[in-house]
Design a protein around this motif. Sequence first.
Motif, PDB file in Angstrom:
ATOM      1  N   UNK A 426       0.906  -0.933  -0.034  1.00  0.00           N
ATOM      2  CA  UNK A 426      -0.049  -0.068   0.279  1.00  0.00           C
ATOM      3  C   UNK A 426       0.756   1.177   0.043  1.00  0.00           C
ATOM      4  N   UNK A 427       1.812   1.177   0.737  1.00  0.00           N
ATOM      5  CA  UNK A 427       2.741   2.276   0.937  1.00  0.00           C
ATOM      6  C   UNK A 427       3.635   2.642  -0.402  1.00  0.00           C
ATOM      7  N   UNK A 428       4.086   1.617  -1.012  1.00  0.00           N
ATOM      8  CA  UNK A 428       4.668   1.736  -2.171  1.00  0.00           C
ATOM      9  C   UNK A 428       3.789   2.114  -3.359  1.00  0.00           C
ATOM     10  N   UNK A 429       2.585   1.671  -3.522  1.00  0.00           N
ATOM     11  CA  UNK A 429       1.464   2.314  -4.364  1.00  0.00           C
ATOM     12  C   UNK A 429       1.342   3.664  -4.430  1.00  0.00           C
ATOM     13  N   UNK A 430       1.102   4.196  -2.890  1.00  0.00           N
ATOM     14  CA  UNK A 430       1.062   5.464  -2.753  1.00  0.00           C
ATOM     15  C   UNK A 430       2.009   6.474  -3.271  1.00  0.00           C
ATOM     16  N   UNK A 431       3.469   5.808  -2.731  1.00  0.00           N
ATOM     17  CA  UNK A 431       4.603   6.804  -3.426  1.00  0.00           C
ATOM     18  C   UNK A 431       4.744   6.673  -4.823  1.00  0.00           C
ATOM     19  N   UNK A 433       2.008   6.589  -6.915  1.00  0.00           N
ATOM     20  CA  UNK A 433       1.220   7.457  -7.386  1.00  0.00           C
ATOM     21  C   UNK A 433       1.675   8.941  -7.049  1.00  0.00           C
ATOM     22  N   UNK A 434       2.132   9.290  -5.872  1.00  0.00           N
ATOM     23  CA  UNK A 434       2.891  10.534  -5.703  1.00  0.00           C
ATOM     24  C   UNK A 434       3.751  10.966  -6.804  1.00  0.00           C
ATOM     25  N   UNK A 435       4.735  10.178  -6.967  1.00  0.00           N
ATOM     26  CA  UNK A 435       5.551  10.324  -8.009  1.00  0.00           C
ATOM     27  C   UNK A 435       5.050  10.650  -9.427  1.00  0.00           C
ATOM     28  N   UNK A 436       4.049   9.780  -9.776  1.00  0.00           N
ATOM     29  CA  UNK A 436       3.377  10.040 -10.961  1.00  0.00           C
ATOM     30  C   UNK A 436       2.799  11.375 -11.147  1.00  0.00           C
ATOM     31  N   UNK A 437       2.125  11.842 -10.060  1.00  0.00           N
ATOM     32  CA  UNK A 437       1.606  13.309 -10.156  1.00  0.00           C
ATOM     33  C   UNK A 437       2.841  14.298 -10.338  1.00  0.00           C
ATOM     34  N   UNK A 438       3.870  14.083  -9.497  1.00  0.00           N
ATOM     35  CA  UNK A 438       4.721  15.076  -9.751  1.00  0.00           C
ATOM     36  C   UNK A 438       5.551  14.957 -10.940  1.00  0.00           C
ATOM     37  N   UNK A 439       5.473  13.916 -11.605  1.00  0.00           N
ATOM     38  CA  UNK A 439       6.133  13.881 -12.943  1.00  0.00           C
ATOM     39  C   UNK A 439       5.076  14.496 -13.852  1.00  0.00           C
ATOM     40  N   UNK A 440       3.892  14.381 -13.735  1.00  0.00           N
ATOM     41  CA  UNK A 440       2.778  14.888 -14.559  1.00  0.00           C
ATOM     42  C   UNK A 440       2.917  16.531 -14.472  1.00  0.00           C
ATOM     43  N   UNK A 441       3.375  16.861 -13.207  1.00  0.00           N
ATOM     44  CA  UNK A 441       3.459  18.371 -12.862  1.00  0.00           C
ATOM     45  C   UNK A 441       4.791  18.986 -13.108  1.00  0.00           C
ATOM     46  N   UNK A 442       5.668  17.800 -13.732  1.00  0.00           N
ATOM     47  CA  UNK A 442       7.043  18.290 -14.346  1.00  0.00           C
ATOM     48  C   UNK A 442       7.915  18.846 -12.861  1.00  0.00           C
ATOM     49  N   UNK A 443       7.350  18.191 -11.950  1.00  0.00           N
ATOM     50  CA  UNK A 443       8.224  18.235 -10.461  1.00  0.00           C
ATOM     51  C   UNK A 443       9.178  17.327 -10.478  1.00  0.00           C
ATOM     52  N   UNK A 444      10.136  17.378 -11.394  1.00  0.00           N
ATOM     53  CA  UNK A 444      11.087  16.213 -11.557  1.00  0.00           C
ATOM     54  C   UNK A 444      11.922  16.148 -10.332  1.00  0.00           C
ATOM     55  N   UNK A 446      10.952  16.120  -7.368  1.00  0.00           N
ATOM     56  CA  UNK A 446      10.355  15.337  -6.297  1.00  0.00           C
ATOM     57  C   UNK A 446      10.384  13.977  -6.905  1.00  0.00           C
ATOM     58  N   UNK A 447       9.977  13.815  -8.015  1.00  0.00           N
ATOM     59  CA  UNK A 447       9.714  12.517  -8.619  1.00  0.00           C
ATOM     60  C   UNK A 447      11.176  11.764  -8.578  1.00  0.00           C
ATOM     61  N   UNK A 448      12.308  12.254  -8.825  1.00  0.00           N
ATOM     62  CA  UNK A 448      13.615  11.753  -8.927  1.00  0.00           C
ATOM     63  C   UNK A 448      13.971  11.196  -7.571  1.00  0.00           C
ATOM     64  N   UNK A 449      13.313  12.214  -6.651  1.00  0.00           N
ATOM     65  CA  UNK A 449      13.784  11.733  -5.105  1.00  0.00           C
ATOM     66  C   UNK A 449      13.186  10.674  -4.550  1.00  0.00           C
ATOM     67  N   UNK A 450      12.044  10.422  -5.219  1.00  0.00           N
ATOM     68  CA  UNK A 450      11.217   9.333  -4.609  1.00  0.00           C
ATOM     69  C   UNK A 450      11.657   7.924  -5.182  1.00  0.00           C
ATOM     70  N   UNK A 451      12.216   8.200  -6.708  1.00  0.00           N
ATOM     71  CA  UNK A 451      12.769   7.027  -7.266  1.00  0.00           C
ATOM     72  C   UNK A 451      14.168   6.763  -6.627  1.00  0.00           C
ATOM     73  N   UNK A 452      14.980   7.602  -6.658  1.00  0.00           N
ATOM     74  CA  UNK A 452      16.083   7.268  -5.740  1.00  0.00           C
ATOM     75  C   UNK A 452      16.248   6.567  -4.367  1.00  0.00           C
TER      76      UNK A 452
END
Length: 473
Positions: A426-431, A433-444, A446-452
């Motif tokens: 559940x936590x993983x899915x949430x993260x 999802x948040x990352x996808x939203x950040x990517x769509x908003x071009x908040x890279x 944030x998205x890269x921080x989640x990925x790393x």
Amino acid sequence: MPREHPIVAENSLTGKKERVVPLEGSRVRMYVCGLTPYDAAHLGHARTYVGFDVIRRWLQHRGYGVLHVQNITDVEDKIIDRAMQTGDDPLLLAERNHKLAEEDFARLRILPPHLTPRVSEFIPQIVELIERLIARGHAYEGKGNVYFSVGSFPQYGALTHPNQEQMLEGVRKDVAEGKRGAEDFALWKAAKPGEIWWDSPWGKGRPGWHIECSAMSNTLLGATFDIHGGGMDLKFPHHENEIAQSEAATGQPFVKTWLHCGFLTVQGEKMSKSLGNFVTLRDALAKNEPEVLRLLFVSTHYRSRIDYSEAALAQSAVVVQRIRTALENVEHAKGKDGRSDVEEHRLLAQLDHAKQRFEQAMDNDFDTPGALAQLLEMVGVLNKMASHPVSRTALERGELQFRTYANVLGVLPGAKQSASAGAEQGLLDLLLQVRQEARLAKQFAISDKVRDGLAALGFVIEDSADGPRVRRT
RNA sequence: GGUGGGGUGGCCGAGCGGUUAGGCACCUGACUGCAGAUCAGGUUUGAGCGAGUUCGACUCUCGCCCCCACCUCCA
């Protein structure tokens, strides 16, 4: 029953490639010299037994029924020595180590032999065989020991062609009691104080090395059988002596095809317990997936030497991952069922071509490196099929074919845990999802921080056309 | 010393008398916000040394050098 016999194998006895044709119908009787389990199994053993496992799998793939016998030498000097040191019962010590080795081999996906005879269970047959050799004038008793008379068997040396000097040098000095010919070898050894023993017509004692394989193979497979295998180091004197004992006793040819596996070396030196440079199979399995070890083994021909190193292992791991990725790509592609088209036909034809060349390679003396090359060719085609994409039917057909051949080599990786379970999932899915939203908003950032961050925790995120995929490292 | 096997591109590793082995590594391109995966292409004009046979040799023959295994227990 196979309609033809396309397989050729290099027979150690003749040094030539010969067609493998079973003596009886489509049934191949195969005897492989097994372990002397005085200690843990190491990677060298694994190499040999994976080698014969692949040979067996290919014979079966080609439609032969294989009867695979592999002995356990549980009565032997080293086991007795080890048991004396530790105060153990030698047979229990052997059984314990054998069980551990069996577990290791199972994890390595080695098909278990159909029969695993132990020396301790074949004493009557061994005694009977020795009596027969004495009756035929090929063996004699001296001071409670019984020796095979090499001089009585003029054909001695067919496998390794040892010269006279070699045969003399090859004898063991410590069992020379009552021996007539210096080149003769022990069939039965009189018991020394404190050693395990059985009653025999020659007094208390135990079988010599060599004789057990003759007795067990003769009892279980008959006087003559198809394939006898083992490590290169067993050619002389073990297999040479087996031939002498068996043929002198039965008057019939012993084995049709002898196959010998090359060694696993470490920095160019043979891995062995006496050199102390061995890695136990258990340790290797703790650090590597079984398929990675198998891939390392099959990437070299069974008769050639394999030099073991961490680098070689790492390379094998990359290849196994490549196989796994291709299967994942196919799995994802199945969801988008494309159309059958010209490209699909072309790819299926490529797959078929690779399959044929795989079969040619395996038929040619079990050329696993050649077969592996074709398997990786199939991986490439599978990836192309996954990205084209082709029809679901074609994907399934391709996948099935690939799995069939990967299984012959035993390098088909099991599915890795896709992610995790319960709350963690559940936590993983949430993260994600948040990352996808950040990517769509071009908040890279944030998205890269989640990925790393997830990568550091062992979750590799790979974006694809149809969303992120998570892979565990 | 005897017997057997072998020396292939940066690394691993096959086949074959003349047609791309394959993988890894590296580089470029496509795809991607980037990364990864994947695909396409490329890099090293491959063959221990010397001679011979051949129209042509990595592949056959001879000589030499080197490596490994067995010859003691060994998978």
